[in-house]
Design a protein around this motif. Structure first.
Motif, PDB file in Angstrom:
ATOM      1  N   LEU A   8       0.846  -1.184   0.000  1.00 33.83           N
ATOM      2  CA  LEU A   8       0.000   0.000   0.000  1.00 33.83           C
ATOM      3  C   LEU A   8       0.878   1.228   0.000  1.00 33.83           C
ATOM      4  CD1 LEU A   8      -1.073   1.345   3.318  1.00 33.83           C
ATOM      5  CD2 LEU A   8      -0.366  -1.027   3.369  1.00 33.83           C
ATOM      6  N   HIS A   9       0.263   2.361  -0.288  1.00 33.78           N
ATOM      7  CA  HIS A   9       0.951   3.645  -0.332  1.00 33.78           C
ATOM      8  C   HIS A   9       0.244   4.619   0.595  1.00 33.78           C
ATOM      9  CE1 HIS A   9       3.072   2.366  -4.025  1.00 33.78           C
ATOM     10  NE2 HIS A   9       1.912   1.857  -4.385  1.00 33.78           N
ATOM     11  N   ILE A  29      -3.957   8.188   5.868  1.00 37.60           N
ATOM     12  CA  ILE A  29      -3.590   7.422   7.052  1.00 37.60           C
ATOM     13  C   ILE A  29      -4.811   7.188   7.930  1.00 37.60           C
ATOM     14  CG2 ILE A  29      -2.804   9.520   8.225  1.00 37.60           C
ATOM     15  CD1 ILE A  29      -1.501   5.927   8.748  1.00 37.60           C
ATOM     16  N   ALA A  30      -5.687   8.176   8.064  1.00 35.10           N
ATOM     17  CA  ALA A  30      -6.893   8.006   8.867  1.00 35.10           C
ATOM     18  C   ALA A  30      -7.834   6.991   8.219  1.00 35.10           C
ATOM     19  CB  ALA A  30      -7.602   9.348   9.051  1.00 35.10           C
ATOM     20  N   ALA A  31      -7.969   7.080   6.884  1.00 35.63           N
ATOM     21  CA  ALA A  31      -8.835   6.132   6.184  1.00 35.63           C
ATOM     22  C   ALA A  31      -8.327   4.707   6.333  1.00 35.63           C
ATOM     23  CB  ALA A  31      -8.931   6.513   4.702  1.00 35.63           C
ATOM     24  N   TYR A  32      -7.005   4.538   6.217  1.00 32.94           N
ATOM     25  CA  TYR A  32      -6.474   3.176   6.313  1.00 32.94           C
ATOM     26  C   TYR A  32      -6.564   2.647   7.742  1.00 32.94           C
ATOM     27  CZ  TYR A  32      -3.909  -0.974   5.079  1.00 32.94           C
ATOM     28  OH  TYR A  32      -3.578  -2.289   4.860  1.00 32.94           O
ATOM     29  N   GLN A  33      -6.463   3.504   8.722  1.00 36.29           N
ATOM     30  CA  GLN A  33      -6.650   3.065  10.110  1.00 36.29           C
ATOM     31  C   GLN A  33      -8.045   2.466  10.284  1.00 36.29           C
ATOM     32  OE1 GLN A  33      -4.240   2.700  12.245  1.00 36.29           O
ATOM     33  NE2 GLN A  33      -3.573   4.649  13.125  1.00 36.29           N
ATOM     34  N   ASP A  34      -9.048   3.104   9.709  1.00 27.71           N
ATOM     35  CA  ASP A  34     -10.403   2.547   9.788  1.00 27.71           C
ATOM     36  C   ASP A  34     -10.499   1.216   9.048  1.00 27.71           C
ATOM     37  OD1 ASP A  34     -11.249   4.738  11.259  1.00 27.71           O
ATOM     38  OD2 ASP A  34     -11.959   5.837   9.492  1.00 27.71           O
TER      39      ASP A  34
END
Length: 289
Positions: A8-9, A29-34
Motif C-alpha cells: 500500500l501507499h 492514514i486516517a482512512a487506512y486506520q479505519d
C-alpha cells in the motif's frame, strides 16, 4: 482471519487518483486506520514512491508515520541506480525495513543490477526487504543480481506486471508472458505479491478481474502459497474497486485454510519479523520456500 497487507501507499497530500483527489476520500492514514480495524490488518508493508516530482518527500513522510504507528513497515523509494552515498544507513536508522525500486525497462534493470553488484553485502547485512515493481522486460535481466541477494526477501509487486487484457490468456500465453519471473522461482527468497489485479484487467473496474486468474494460478503453482503475498494497493486500487473487493483476488479459490492464512498475512509477518530481528544475521532474513 488476521491479515497483513504487502502493498500500500500513503502520501502526505493524498494520491491524486483519476479524479485529481485521493480515492480514499480524506486523509489516507486516517482512512487506512479505519480499514485496518474493519478487516483485521495488523501489519503493512508501506511502499515509498518518489518517481515523480509531486511525490517528493514521501520517504520522509513514511519515516514519520512509522515512528508513530508500529504496524507500518516502510520500504524507501530508491531510483534504479540506487540511493546517494550514506542514504541507506539513514533509512535503516529511521526504521525502514527495505527498499522500493521501480524498473520499467531493461535500461533501468541494468542500472539496478550495477548498483546491487556493489551494495549486496550491505543489503544482506541489513536483511533488507526489496519491493520490486518490474516489467517482464526488466525482470529478464535481474537473475544474477537477485541470486546474490540471498539474505534479502525480494517481493515482486502486482503479479509481475504482465499487462492488461480484456480476456484471460490461455495457460501457455500466461507462462510466456511471465517467463522472466517464473525463471526466478528456484530462488527461495523471491516471492510475488497478489496485488494490483485491476491493472491486469481491461477495463480495470471489471472485478473480479478474470483476466488475472491464469497468472495467479500459475504463480501459485510455481512459487507455492508460502511465497505469495496479498496486497491491497491502497489507495490507487480504490479508483477502480472497493477495498473489500481487493480481499477476494481470483485464482486462490482452492487454498486450504492454512494456505489462505499464509497468503493473506502469515507470509508477510514472517518476512517482517526476520527483517526487524536480523541484527546483521543473514540467515534469519531468508524466508521459507
Amino acid at each position: 482471519m488476521d491479515r497483513a497487507d504487502a502493498h500500500l501507499h500513503l502520501f502526505a497530500d493524498g494520491y491524486p487518483g483519476r479524479y485529481g483527489r485521493s480515492p480514499a476520500g480524506g486523509q489516507e492514514i486516517a482512512a487506512y486506520q479505519d480499514i485496518r480495524r474493519v478487516h483485521g490488518i495488523d501489519r503493512a508493508l508501506v511502499v515509498g514512491y518518489e518517481g515523480e516530482s509531486r511525490f517528493a518527500g514521501n520517504n520522509d513522510y513514511l519515516a514519520g508515520l512509522a515512528a508513530r504507528h508500529p504496524w507500518i513497515a516502510p520500504v524507501a523509494y530508491v531510483p534504479p541506480g540506487g540511493p546517494a552515498d550514506g542514504q541507506l544507513a539513514r533509512w535503516w536508522a529511521a526504521g525502514f525495513v527495505g527498499l522500493a525500486v521501480y524498473l520499467t525497462d531493461a535500461e533501468a534493470a541494468d542500472r539496478f543490477t550495477d548498483w546491487v553488484a556493489g551494495s549486496a553485502g550491505d543489503l544482506i547485512t541489513a536483511g533488507a526487504v526489496l519491493s520490486l515493481n518490474a516489467t517482464p522486460a526488466a525482470t529478464r535481466r535481474l537473475g544474477t543480481a537477485l541470486a546474490a541477494l540471498d539474505g534479502c526477501p525480494v517481493l515482486f509487486s502486482h503479479l509481475g506486471l504482465p499487462g492488461s487484457r480484456a480476456t484471460p490468456p490461455d495457460p501457455q500465453q500466461a507462462a510466456e508472458t511471465l517467463t522472466p519471473l517464473l525463471d526466478l522461482a528456484p530462488l527461495p527468497h523471491v516471492g510475488v505479491k497478489i496485488s494490483g489485479l485491476y491493472a491486469v484487467s481491461e477495463p480495470p473496474h471489471a472485478w473480479p478481474h478474470t483476466a488475472a486468474r491464469p497468472f495467479v494460478e500459475l504463480l501459485l503453482e510455481r512459487f507455492g502459497s508460502r511465497r505469495l503475498y496479498w496486497g491491497s494497493d491502497f489507495p490507487p486500487s480504490l479508483d477502480h474497486v472497493s477495498f473489500a473487493q481487493t480481499l477476494e483476488p481470483v485464482g486462490l479459490d482452492d487454498l486450504s485454510p492454512t494456505e489462505r492464512a499464509d497468503v493473506f498475512g502469515a507470509n508477510l509477518r514472517r518476512v517482517l519479523d526476520r527483517a526487524t530481528a536480523t541484527g546483521g544475521d543473514v540467515s534469519a532474513a531468508e524466508p521459507s520456500s
